[in-house]
Write a protein that holds these residues in place. Structure first.
Motif, PDB file in Angstrom:
ATOM      1  N   THR A  38      39.693  42.520  37.182  1.00  9.03           N
ATOM      2  CA  THR A  38      38.929  42.692  37.825  1.00  9.03           C
ATOM      3  C   THR A  38      38.345  44.377  38.817  1.00  9.03           C
ATOM      4  O   THR A  38      37.089  44.089  39.853  1.00  9.03           O
ATOM      5  N   ALA A  39      38.690  45.441  37.980  1.00 14.33           N
ATOM      6  CA  ALA A  39      38.484  46.178  39.539  1.00 14.33           C
ATOM      7  C   ALA A  39      37.501  46.587  38.644  1.00 14.33           C
ATOM      8  O   ALA A  39      37.061  47.986  39.639  1.00 14.33           O
ATOM      9  N   LEU A  40      36.441  46.310  37.964  1.00 14.25           N
ATOM     10  CA  LEU A  40      35.082  46.929  37.991  1.00 14.25           C
ATOM     11  C   LEU A  40      33.997  45.654  38.474  1.00 14.25           C
ATOM     12  O   LEU A  40      32.928  46.212  38.703  1.00 14.25           O
ATOM     13  N   VAL A  41      34.959  45.033  38.780  1.00 12.83           N
ATOM     14  CA  VAL A  41      33.788  43.656  39.543  1.00 12.83           C
ATOM     15  C   VAL A  41      33.863  43.691  40.996  1.00 12.83           C
ATOM     16  O   VAL A  41      32.579  43.512  41.831  1.00 12.83           O
ATOM     17  N   ARG A  42      35.122  43.368  41.560  1.00 17.29           N
ATOM     18  CA  ARG A  42      35.667  42.824  42.941  1.00 17.29           C
ATOM     19  C   ARG A  42      34.975  43.894  43.929  1.00 17.29           C
ATOM     20  O   ARG A  42      34.240  43.270  44.588  1.00 17.29           O
ATOM     21  N   PRO A  43      34.801  45.446  43.437  1.00 14.55           N
ATOM     22  CA  PRO A  43      34.135  46.231  44.177  1.00 14.55           C
ATOM     23  C   PRO A  43      32.452  45.995  44.863  1.00 14.55           C
ATOM     24  O   PRO A  43      32.254  46.012  45.767  1.00 14.55           O
ATOM     25  N   PHE A  44      32.016  44.419  43.827  1.00 21.51           N
ATOM     26  CA  PHE A  44      31.029  44.989  44.160  1.00 21.51           C
ATOM     27  C   PHE A  44      30.580  43.851  44.713  1.00 21.51           C
ATOM     28  O   PHE A  44      29.298  42.944  45.671  1.00 21.51           O
ATOM     29  N   ASN A  45      31.735  42.756  45.170  1.00 21.45           N
ATOM     30  CA  ASN A  45      31.986  41.325  46.265  1.00 21.45           C
ATOM     31  C   ASN A  45      31.362  41.900  47.473  1.00 21.45           C
ATOM     32  O   ASN A  45      31.458  41.767  48.072  1.00 21.45           O
ATOM     33  N   LEU A  46      31.972  43.272  47.466  1.00 16.91           N
ATOM     34  CA  LEU A  46      33.349  44.018  49.207  1.00 16.91           C
ATOM     35  C   LEU A  46      31.487  44.463  49.313  1.00 16.91           C
ATOM     36  O   LEU A  46      30.475  44.722  50.431  1.00 16.91           O
ATOM     37  N   SER A  47      30.379  44.644  48.192  1.00 17.65           N
ATOM     38  CA  SER A  47      29.136  45.592  49.189  1.00 17.65           C
ATOM     39  C   SER A  47      28.184  44.227  49.184  1.00 17.65           C
ATOM     40  O   SER A  47      26.768  44.898  49.573  1.00 17.65           O
ATOM     41  N   GLY A  48      27.845  43.510  48.660  1.00 19.37           N
ATOM     42  CA  GLY A  48      27.154  42.625  48.217  1.00 19.37           C
ATOM     43  C   GLY A  48      26.390  42.627  47.709  1.00 19.37           C
ATOM     44  O   GLY A  48      26.319  41.247  46.889  1.00 19.37           O
ATOM     45  N   HIS A  49      26.038  43.699  46.906  1.00 18.83           N
ATOM     46  CA  HIS A  49      24.870  43.784  45.819  1.00 18.83           C
ATOM     47  C   HIS A  49      25.339  43.051  44.833  1.00 18.83           C
ATOM     48  O   HIS A  49      26.112  42.351  44.259  1.00 18.83           O
ATOM     49  N   PRO A  50      23.682  42.478  44.418  1.00 13.21           N
ATOM     50  CA  PRO A  50      23.519  41.948  42.894  1.00 13.21           C
ATOM     51  C   PRO A  50      23.558  42.343  42.027  1.00 13.21           C
ATOM     52  O   PRO A  50      23.776  43.177  41.761  1.00 13.21           O
ATOM     53  N   ALA A  51      24.669  41.032  41.212  1.00 17.48           N
ATOM     54  CA  ALA A  51      25.670  41.750  39.427  1.00 17.48           C
ATOM     55  C   ALA A  51      25.268  40.840  39.207  1.00 17.48           C
ATOM     56  O   ALA A  51      25.291  39.279  39.400  1.00 17.48           O
ATOM     57  N   ILE A  52      24.667  41.052  37.392  1.00 12.37           N
ATOM     58  CA  ILE A  52      25.111  40.383  36.135  1.00 12.37           C
ATOM     59  C   ILE A  52      25.408  40.689  34.607  1.00 12.37           C
ATOM     60  O   ILE A  52      26.038  41.931  34.706  1.00 12.37           O
ATOM     61  N   SER A  53      26.454  39.771  34.088  1.00 12.93           N
ATOM     62  CA  SER A  53      26.806  40.606  32.951  1.00 12.93           C
ATOM     63  C   SER A  53      26.698  40.243  31.794  1.00 12.93           C
ATOM     64  O   SER A  53      26.595  38.825  31.976  1.00 12.93           O
ATOM     65  N   ILE A  54      25.955  40.796  30.979  1.00 12.39           N
ATOM     66  CA  ILE A  54      25.200  40.435  29.565  1.00 12.39           C
ATOM     67  C   ILE A  54      26.072  40.791  28.651  1.00 12.39           C
ATOM     68  O   ILE A  54      27.300  41.210  28.553  1.00 12.39           O
ATOM     69  N   PRO A  55      26.404  39.604  28.104  1.00  7.76           N
ATOM     70  CA  PRO A  55      27.299  39.213  26.622  1.00  7.76           C
ATOM     71  C   PRO A  55      27.313  40.377  25.471  1.00  7.76           C
ATOM     72  O   PRO A  55      26.565  39.958  24.623  1.00  7.76           O
ATOM     73  N   LEU A  56      28.103  40.779  25.185  1.00  6.84           N
ATOM     74  CA  LEU A  56      28.214  41.934  24.156  1.00  6.84           C
ATOM     75  C   LEU A  56      29.471  41.463  23.150  1.00  6.84           C
ATOM     76  O   LEU A  56      30.412  40.959  23.723  1.00  6.84           O
ATOM     77  N   GLU A  57      29.610  42.707  21.999  1.00  9.51           N
ATOM     78  CA  GLU A  57      30.496  42.400  20.937  1.00  9.51           C
ATOM     79  C   GLU A  57      30.485  42.607  20.438  1.00  9.51           C
ATOM     80  O   GLU A  57      30.240  43.954  20.050  1.00  9.51           O
TER      81      GLU A  57
END
Length: 369
Positions: free
Chosen positions: A317-336
């Motif tokens: 969660t190192a790269l996702v949790r910070p944006f819960n703290l900040s409240g900014h909208p964030a989307i994940s795009i699926p790659l392979e």
């Protein structure tokens, strides 16, 4: 995934929806993936997002399983079963909204609802190879969502396309208005630690899309990761302390809750100070750039067989949790990767610029096709 009785087919519209079982649906128990809640009373009324879904004439076909009490990142649930990752069956589905991500990946629903307190939409989206949006904090109603009180949690959609993410947002957030397609957004690459296989996959995608990025730094990023955990721990203990005395919580979540009990008010106050600093740093960057990009996960998701110890994988969660703290909208795009393994590309925009975030995502995805 818990398929519910036919009498849950409350709508008659075209879109089918599945809902994380931490969100109330009238007449059904909200179990949050825990046997400790099996004796709870059925929900007396719908969560506000459920009413919005039904008012849009959608069909709710199921409630989906999750990492117990939405307090885990692997999606493994021994009480009610671990959802199978449809595209990558050996790998974890990701938590905590594991069932919702798996349902969309298996094309069992047009979209599904999850919740995201520390990455719990974006992580399973990356693991299962679907899109997942964490809206701006507070934008989508949490009334009727468990736990009732949260400083970080957001309700958001999973889907197999950005168009369906936008449709879902229009349904659950009346203020969401689709934005016209953007052209040549100015993007910044957030310099974070991630495995080479992850960064190479994203670099290849960006090259294909002919998207150029400027590398930027956020000094308090790692501190924001830890601060988010302090707040999550403190608030989850407030919500679920009584359940730890039932003997019915799974061992991994029980141990984490008891550890969370040690979190002090002083630590939470320090976390709030870091939150203020982190928001300022992100906002400064987003005055210069349309969006920030970075990996969703720092590594390839682990195999289910290797992921029993949740604590050992908290760095996921190192790269996702910070944006819960900040409240900014964030989307994940699926790659392979070239070897067919899942990677998520995360895009972050200004607070309340959720529609613009979706438009930027559509531009980038289309450019890479």
């Amino acid at each position: 995934m818990n398929i519910v009785a036919k009498d849950m087919l409350l709508g008659s519209g075209k879109l089918t929806v599945m809902v994380k079982d931490s969100i109330d649906i009238q007449g059904f128990k909200t179990l949050s993936g825990s046997r400790a809640l099996e004796n709870s009373a059925p929900a007396a009324q719908n969560a506000e997002v459920i009413d919005r879904i039904l008012n849009a004439d959608c069909v709710i076909t199921a409630k989906t399983n999750l990492h117990e009490l939405a307090f885990g990142i692997t999606g493994i649930n021994h009480a009610f079963g671990t959802p199978i990752n449809p595209k990558y069956s050996d790998l974890i589905p990701g938590g905590s909204s594991s069932g919702s991500a798996a349902a969309v990946a298996a094309h069992l629903a047009d979209f599904a609802l999850g919740t995201d307190t520390g990455g719990s939409i974006r992580m399973p989206a990356a693991c299962c190879g679907v899109y997942g949006l964490k809206p701006t904090f507070g934008r989508v109603s949490r009334k009727g969502v468990h736990p009732a009180q949260s400083s970080l949690d957001c309700v958001g959609p999973f889907a197999n396309s950005v168009d369906m993410i936008e449709t879902a947002m229009q349904i659950i957030d009346p203020t969401f208005v689709k934005t016209a397609c953007v052209t040549a957004p100015k993007l910044a690459w957030l310099n974070v630690e991630a495995d080479t296989v992850v960064t190479e996959c994203i670099e290849s995608f960006l090259e294909k899309a002919k998207v150029s990025v400027t590398t930027v730094e956020v000094p308090s990023f790692q501190a924001a990761f830890h601060a988010g955990m302090q707040i999550i721990n403190y608030e989850n203990w407030q919500a679920y302390a009584d359940l730890t005395r039932t003997g019915l919580i799974g061992a991994d979540v029980q141990a984490r809750l008891l550890k969370a009990a040690e979190t002090t008010v002083e630590q939470v106050q320090q976390a709030e100070q870091i939150k203020t600093q982190f928001i300022q740093e992100i906002d400064v960057l987003l005055e210069q750039y349309d969006a920030l990009i970075l990996p969703t996960l720092p590594q390839i998701p682990p195999k289910v067989a290797d992921a029993e110890n949740t604590v050992a994988f908290l760095n996921l969660t190192a790269l996702v949790r910070p944006f819960n703290l900040s409240g900014h909208p964030a989307i994940s795009i699926p790659l392979e990767t070239k070897n067919g393994l899942p990677v998520g590309l995360q895009i972050v925009a200004k607070q309340h610029a959720d529609a613009q975030l979706c438009a930027i995502t559509k531009f980038v995805v289309k450019a890479a096709q």
